[in-house]
Structure formats: structure tokens, C-alpha cells
Design an enzyme around this catalytic site. Structure first.
Site, short mmCIF file in Angstrom:
data_model
loop_
_atom_site.label_atom_id
_atom_site.label_comp_id
_atom_site.label_asym_id
_atom_site.label_seq_id
_atom_site.Cartn_x
_atom_site.Cartn_y
_atom_site.Cartn_z
N HIS A 34 37.86 -57.94 10.01
CA HIS A 34 36.82 -57.14 10.75
C HIS A 34 36.78 -57.01 12.22
CE1 HIS A 34 35.24 -61.00 10.40
NE2 HIS A 34 34.47 -60.62 11.35
N HIS A 115 38.02 -56.75 18.73
CA HIS A 115 39.23 -57.52 18.39
C HIS A 115 39.22 -57.98 16.70
CE1 HIS A 115 36.40 -60.81 18.59
NE2 HIS A 115 36.90 -61.25 17.86
#
Lengths: 173, 173
Positions: A34, A115
Site C-alpha cells: 500500500h 512510497h
């Protein structure tokens, strides 16, 4: 309860990332791959209701977000987290900022560096070995994100999705 | 891709169930505690679009569902799965039936026995030991379910939520 807001990328990308997380990320079993767009925060039921109405309004206005992944990077020396870097992205930053406003105005523990974590909790030595190896991979990838998730954390540290929000800006859907 | 439809109960109930799954369920890390309302099925992107429109219509009409848990039970001798039984529930059965109709008409591998798995893949001996022990617990619990999730399965066997559907029948929300 403790909530967080995250984007799950495509299955293709999740599978790819999991092939590294399986070896390198102790949080592998707690949540799928995620992009965190809002760090964990506490809310009670009354607050939650207002928060959800607010997020619905944000999602209704926001357009789907294209993300570009170009390289493997690390948060070292802050911490030994190795990740796929999501390139500077004003749409994603705007979404993040809105999710830190209104009833979601919380202090930000970090600057927003979007990220996808590949691994964490490395020793310094392991970190530099793994980073050097992963940096040689060609991991370029682009895709369009059309939704994000509000999750809550269970006692065992894992996360359950409470609600999905679709980025609906620009559509009549 | 392989999709499934499930209900995540309250955090309270998930935490309780996980305290058993941690020891007894090899699928503990793959998905939070859940009631499966439609078994895994394959769909491509074009089918998915139609499926989601259909589920949206189902969810818009269906009212929140009260569930009552009264005992620990087992699917033995069919298989060694120990679970919290969700009592006969016409609202839940109706929802299940709708999720096996229209673009979701698939063969049903089992009769619908709504349940929350506590443990599985026991040896026969372990199964009878654990079942006997868990049957003595007072696990009575009731709650109201106001949403369900469409999930897809990753290559590692874990499940990611794609979309949340709220049971909106009877409300103007």
C-alpha cells in the site's frame, strides 16, 4: 479506534511487491502492499461519522491519480526502510493535504514521501546489501489509482478495510 | 482475477476471533475474520464492471442485517473447520441468494451456512479436543452488519479489498 488511509495499487504491482515483502518485511501479513496517504490516527464513533462525510466530499472532487514508479530507494539513515519510490505527484500530494485538513487535521509525523514498502527493520549491514541488490532491478511501472481505503487496526496489528472511496472528480459516476 | 464477497464483523468480534485463529487457523494472515457471503469466483474486467453495478443495486435495496452468534460448531465430518455459528438469518440468506443471481450466477459449492471460522486443517484428534474445549465457552454475541466487501486474491493467497458496499435499504443515505 486507530484508523489509517491507504491506497492499494493494482494486483500486478501488489504481487510483485509481495515477492520482496515476503522475505524483507515483517509487516507482510498485517496489510497488503500500500501507499499510506494518512498515517494512523485515533477517532471515536462520533468523529468517524464526520470524518467519513468529509472524505466522501474530498473523493468526490478528486480525479484519479496517475502514479509513476521509477526506482528503489531507502529512508536510511532515518530508518532502514527500503521502498519503491512514487515520483513527485501533485495530485497525490493534494489528496494527502486534504486528508490532513478539516476534521482530519492532525500533526504530520513525517513529510509526505509517497512510497510502497518492500522491506523494513533491516540491520545496517543487511540494509545496504539488500538496497544495493534491489537498486539494480528495473522496476519502472505506471498506473492510475481510482480509489483509496479507510482502514482500522486490530489488536494483533493487522488492518481491516472499513470503507472504500472512489476518486470521482471529473466523472458523473 | 479471483474475487470473493465477505462481511467483516466489528473490531470487537474480529479481535476475539483472532485470539483463536492465531493458534488454530493457517489462513490467519491471509484475511481478517469474516463471514463469506459468496465463495471465490473468476471475473475479468468487463464482467467486473457489470458485477459491481449489480452489487450496488443489491446493496442499495438491502437493509442492515442483525446477526446472532450463539455457539461454536464444526463442519466435521465434511471438513475439520471449527467456527462461530451465525444463527439462521433470512436477511443474510436473501443477500447471499442475490449474490448468486444475475451476473453473479455461479454454481454453489456448498449450502450457505453463515459462519466465522475459528480454526481449520485440524487432525481428527486435535479437532475433537479443540471443539470440546471451545464449545464450553460463552461466546454469545449480537451485532448489526451495515456493509460488506468485494475482495480479490493475490498470488500469495491473501485478499485485498476492492470495494465496500453499504447496506442502505430503508435509509436515504
Amino acid at each position: 479506534m486507530r484508523y489509517g488511509i491507504a491506497i492499494f495499487p493494482s494486483k500486478l504491482l501488489q504481487d510483485k511487491i509481495n515477492s520482496y515483502r515476503k522475505r524483507y518485511d515483517p509487516h507482510y501479513a498485517l496489510i497488503p502492499p500500500h501507499i499510506t496517504i494518512k498515517d494512523p490516527f485515533e477517532a471515536d464513533e462520533a468523529e468517524l461519522k464526520e470524518i467519513i462525510s468529509y472524505i466522501e466530499r474530498v473523493a468526490a472532487e478528486a480525479e484519479p491519480v496517475k502514479i509513476d514508479i521509477t526506482k528503489v530507494s531507502s529512508f536510511y539513515p532515518v530508518n532502514n526502510v527500503i521502498y519503491l519510490k512514487v515520483e513527485e505527484n501533485s495530485a497525490l500530494s493534494a489528496l494527502h493535504d486534504q486528508l490532513y485538513s478539516g476534521p482530519l487535521e492532525h500533526e504530520q509525523p513525517y513529510n509526505f514521501v509517497p512510497h510502497l514498502t518492500l522491506g523494513q527493520k533491516f540491520s545496517d549491514e543487511e540494509h545496504s546489501d539488500v538496497l544495493e541488490r534491489l537498486k539494480m532491478l528495473d522496476i519502472r511501472h505506471s498506473e492510475t489509482i481510482d480509489r483509496f481505503q479507510l482502514l482500522y487496526q486490530l489488536e494483533n496489528g493487522s488492518w481491516t478495510v472499513y470503507e472504500t472511496f472512489r476518486l470521482k472528480g471529473g466523472s458523473r459516476d
